[in-house]
Design a protein around this motif. Structure first.
Motif, mmCIF file in Angstrom:
data_model
loop_
_atom_site.group_PDB
_atom_site.id
_atom_site.type_symbol
_atom_site.label_atom_id
_atom_site.label_comp_id
_atom_site.label_asym_id
_atom_site.label_seq_id
_atom_site.Cartn_x
_atom_site.Cartn_y
_atom_site.Cartn_z
ATOM 1 N N SER A 10 0.841 -1.191 0.000
ATOM 2 C CA SER A 10 0.000 0.000 0.000
ATOM 3 C C SER A 10 0.878 1.244 0.000
ATOM 4 O O SER A 10 2.071 1.182 0.334
ATOM 5 C CB SER A 10 -0.905 0.010 1.237
ATOM 6 O OG SER A 10 -0.107 0.164 2.408
ATOM 7 N N LEU A 11 0.281 2.383 -0.344
ATOM 8 C CA LEU A 11 1.063 3.625 -0.360
ATOM 9 C C LEU A 11 1.604 3.969 1.028
ATOM 10 O O LEU A 11 2.777 4.355 1.155
ATOM 11 C CB LEU A 11 0.214 4.772 -0.915
ATOM 12 C CG LEU A 11 0.960 6.083 -1.154
ATOM 13 C CD1 LEU A 11 2.171 5.888 -2.047
ATOM 14 C CD2 LEU A 11 0.015 7.135 -1.760
ATOM 15 N N PRO A 12 0.809 3.842 2.110
ATOM 16 C CA PRO A 12 1.397 4.101 3.440
ATOM 17 C C PRO A 12 2.583 3.185 3.753
ATOM 18 O O PRO A 12 3.574 3.631 4.334
ATOM 19 C CB PRO A 12 0.218 3.840 4.400
ATOM 20 C CG PRO A 12 -0.998 4.098 3.584
ATOM 21 C CD PRO A 12 -0.647 3.609 2.206
ATOM 22 N N THR A 45 2.428 13.023 -1.077
ATOM 23 C CA THR A 45 1.318 12.185 -0.656
ATOM 24 C C THR A 45 0.414 12.974 0.277
ATOM 25 O O THR A 45 0.727 14.104 0.679
ATOM 26 C CB THR A 45 1.848 10.914 0.035
ATOM 27 O OG1 THR A 45 0.777 10.002 0.223
ATOM 28 C CG2 THR A 45 2.481 11.238 1.387
ATOM 29 N N THR A 49 -2.228 9.575 4.362
ATOM 30 C CA THR A 49 -1.290 8.509 4.011
ATOM 31 C C THR A 49 -0.048 8.594 4.880
ATOM 32 O O THR A 49 0.438 7.584 5.409
ATOM 33 C CB THR A 49 -0.901 8.612 2.523
ATOM 34 O OG1 THR A 49 -2.048 8.356 1.723
ATOM 35 C CG2 THR A 49 0.186 7.606 2.167
ATOM 36 N N GLU A 52 -0.717 7.355 8.397
ATOM 37 C CA GLU A 52 -0.715 5.892 8.481
ATOM 38 C C GLU A 52 0.711 5.350 8.483
ATOM 39 O O GLU A 52 1.033 4.393 9.209
ATOM 40 C CB GLU A 52 -1.494 5.298 7.308
ATOM 41 C CG GLU A 52 -3.001 5.486 7.390
ATOM 42 C CD GLU A 52 -3.714 4.794 6.234
ATOM 43 O OE1 GLU A 52 -3.437 3.599 6.009
ATOM 44 O OE2 GLU A 52 -4.522 5.446 5.563
#
Length: 221
Positions: A10-12, A45, A49, A52
């Motif tokens: 995931s992006l986080p 971002t 995000t 997280e």
């Protein structure tokens, strides 16, 4: 700049990986503020995000929430340092005792890490030296051929980097290790895993003793 893509993450998690690598590289030191606005802009971002990602770093023991200050890179205490060395003994000694043959690409990565450490030593860049030494030890854990252990030890390496940075005399701490890394590499290349494990046990005992000695002389924050 946006985080480098990592397949399936995931992006986080990608942002957390980038921040963890910045810690291992010594670019983020203990007590550094991790401000959401600035980091969200730096990684292109959203703040959600980024938040997280910071939660993930906190769960990994790399970031702390400080009342009235926000999030900062974690400062480790003596108990945490002792625990890190317990983990090192478990993983690194098991990796050496496994007797797994040193593959060509593993030997090359180890040699690259040692060469980079020696170049950093010549520049008296002890922060970079410590980072390259940790890369060498990540290669040792990779002998276990376990992606899960590799991922886990990346977090351990990041925490160790924070511990190293807290030593008031990092040169004194780092200087002894490059020749001992060379010795370990030679033993592995000669297919002497038990001798390598014995040398590593002494190495880790000496490293822990010296680091704790230096941390005991650190002034209170």
């Amino acid at each position: 700049m946006p985080p480098a893509p990592h397949s399936g993450l995931s992006l986080p998690a990608q942002v957390a990986n980038e921040l963890r690598e910045a810690i291992i590289a010594g670019r983020l030191l203990p007590g550094t503020a991790l401000a959401e606005v600035e980091l969200a802009a730096a990684y292109s971002t959203s703040r959600n995000t980024l938040r997280e990602a910071l939660h993930q770093l906190s769960r990994e023991g790399l970031a702390s929430y400080v009342r009235n200050k926000g999030v900062e890179v974690r400062r480790l205490g003596v108990a945490e340092v002792r625990d890190l060395f317990k983990v090192r003994r478990t993983l690194e000694l098991q990796a050496l005792r496994s007797g797994a043959p040193l593959r060509e690409e593993q030997a090359a990565r180890m040699a690259d890490a040692m060469d980079a450490a020696e170049l950093a030593q010549g520049r008296e860049d002890w922060r970079a030296f410590g980072t390259h030494s940790l890369r060498f030890h990540q290669c040792i854990v990779s002998l276990l051929a376990s992606p899960l252990f590799d991922q886990f030890f990346a977090n351990i390496a990041a925490q160790l980097r924070l511990a190293f940075a807290m030593a008031p005399d990092e040169e004194r701490f780092q200087r002894p290790w490059v020749q001992r890394d060379r010795h370990l590499h030679a033993l592995l290349g000669a297919e002497q895993p038990h001798e390598a494990a014995y040398a590593m046990a002494n190495y880790l005992d000496d490293s822990e003793r010296l680091l704790l000695e230096l941390l005991s002389t650190r002034p209170s924050p």
